[in-house]
Design an enzyme around this catalytic site. Structure first.
Site, mmCIF file in Angstrom:
data_model
loop_
_atom_site.group_PDB
_atom_site.id
_atom_site.type_symbol
_atom_site.label_atom_id
_atom_site.label_comp_id
_atom_site.label_asym_id
_atom_site.label_seq_id
_atom_site.Cartn_x
_atom_site.Cartn_y
_atom_site.Cartn_z
ATOM 1 N N SER A 89 0.824 -1.205 0.000
ATOM 2 C CA SER A 89 0.000 0.000 0.000
ATOM 3 C C SER A 89 0.864 1.264 0.000
ATOM 4 O O SER A 89 1.691 1.432 -0.887
ATOM 5 C CB SER A 89 -0.969 -0.049 1.198
ATOM 6 O OG SER A 89 -2.052 0.806 1.025
ATOM 7 N N HIS A 122 -7.588 -5.685 -0.475
ATOM 8 C CA HIS A 122 -6.343 -4.915 -0.502
ATOM 9 C C HIS A 122 -5.206 -5.621 0.233
ATOM 10 O O HIS A 122 -4.097 -5.100 0.294
ATOM 11 C CB HIS A 122 -6.626 -3.549 0.147
ATOM 12 C CG HIS A 122 -5.548 -2.536 -0.020
ATOM 13 N ND1 HIS A 122 -5.080 -2.123 -1.256
ATOM 14 C CD2 HIS A 122 -4.832 -1.816 0.901
ATOM 15 C CE1 HIS A 122 -4.139 -1.201 -1.094
ATOM 16 N NE2 HIS A 122 -3.962 -1.014 0.198
ATOM 17 N N ASP A 146 -9.819 -4.869 -5.873
ATOM 18 C CA ASP A 146 -9.333 -4.113 -4.714
ATOM 19 C C ASP A 146 -10.094 -2.795 -4.663
ATOM 20 O O ASP A 146 -9.958 -1.946 -5.543
ATOM 21 C CB ASP A 146 -7.828 -3.861 -4.855
ATOM 22 C CG ASP A 146 -7.226 -3.119 -3.664
ATOM 23 O OD1 ASP A 146 -7.984 -2.607 -2.813
ATOM 24 O OD2 ASP A 146 -5.981 -3.052 -3.586
#
Length: 274
Positions: A102, A252, A223
């Site tokens: 991320s 995610h 996602d």
């Protein structure tokens, strides 16, 4: 301003586990802590020296170090990239494969521009240079939706954390949803608000053509945080040779919900990097 100049490894709970000639760095994202890697760590440590740590915003950071988080300093990814560089230097790692989940994907990109010799390859898992839609760019969110996220964090962080965890982690895996919820809820609300603003309002598209390190971009099939188009945008814009790997799972957090598939991708990447 309190500076995180020395003792990065202590403040960030850093540790190197495993053995082998190849160095691997695992960096968690917003709301996470190093324990998010627990499912893949045992397998990796059989073959590699693995550095795991907690970002200074993490709820896992010990109380005596929590005042090192400065909202002004960490209002951009740049300071995080500096922390990463200092940590890698302190741990005496060179030519590492960096795996950033991320927000850490972009942090790794910035660090690689500053100190390319520290990195052999970047693995960007669910990374995004910008979350807000723009002309000819699909970030996944309208600005008003990001504004609502920030408002909800400010109004009732714990309630927002529970809802957010159930949205971003594959709901078919309740234990993984709960793992992330606990980690996210463990953050101090004022720190979570500050980091959320840094992440969700970020725009790092301009740095991508300066990233010369080879990259593997890992994306799940669905996602809610990062549309698949972002993975291919990264591949197109990053200067270094880049490939996209799609993992057949929702959400995610493939590191929690599809760890074996992620491990297979990483083993392929690490074999290429030998």
């Amino acid at each position: 301003m309190l500076m995180l100049e020395k003792g990065h490894s202590t403040a960030m709970n850093a540790r190197i586990v495993g053995s082998g000639s190849q160095n691997l760095v695992l960096a968690h994202g917003f709301g996470g802590e190093q324990s998010v890697w627990d499912k893949i760590l045992p397998d990796l440590t059989k073959h590699f020296r693995v550095l795991v740590f907690d970002w200074i915003f993490s709820g896992a950071v010990k109380e005596e170090h929590q005042d090192l988080f400065d909202p002004e300093k960490y209002s951009s990814y740049d300071a995080f990239a500096d922390d990463l560089i200092c940590l890698i230097d302190e741990m005496n790692l060179k030519s590492a494969v960096f795996v950033g989940h991320s927000m850490s994907g972009m942090i790794g990109c910035i660090a690689s521009i500053k100190r390319s010799e520290l990195f052999k390859r970047l693995v960007l898992v669910g990374a995004s240079p910008r979350y807000i839609n723009a002309d000819e760019y699909e970030g996944g969110f309208k600005k008003s939706e990001i504004d609502d996220i920030v408002s909800n964090i400010e109004f009732d962080f714990q309630n927002w954390a529970a809802g957010f965890a159930s949205l971003v982690v594959d709901a078919r895996d309740p234990p993984s949803v709960e793992t992330f919820r606990k980690s996210l809820a463990n953050m101090r609300p004022e720190v979570a608000l500050s980091v959320a603003k840094t992440v969700f309002y970020s725009d790092e598209r301009e740095i991508l053509d300066k990233v010369s390190i080879p990259c593997t971009i890992v994306q799940t099939t669905s996602d809610i945080v990062v549309p698949n188009s972002v993975a291919y945008y990264l591949q197109e814009k990053i200067k270094g040779k880049s490939t996209v790997e799609i993992i057949e799972t929702n959400g995610h957090f493939p590191l929690l919900t599809a760890h074996q598939q992620l491990l297979d991708v990483l083993k392929g990447v690490l074999a290429l990097s030998n």
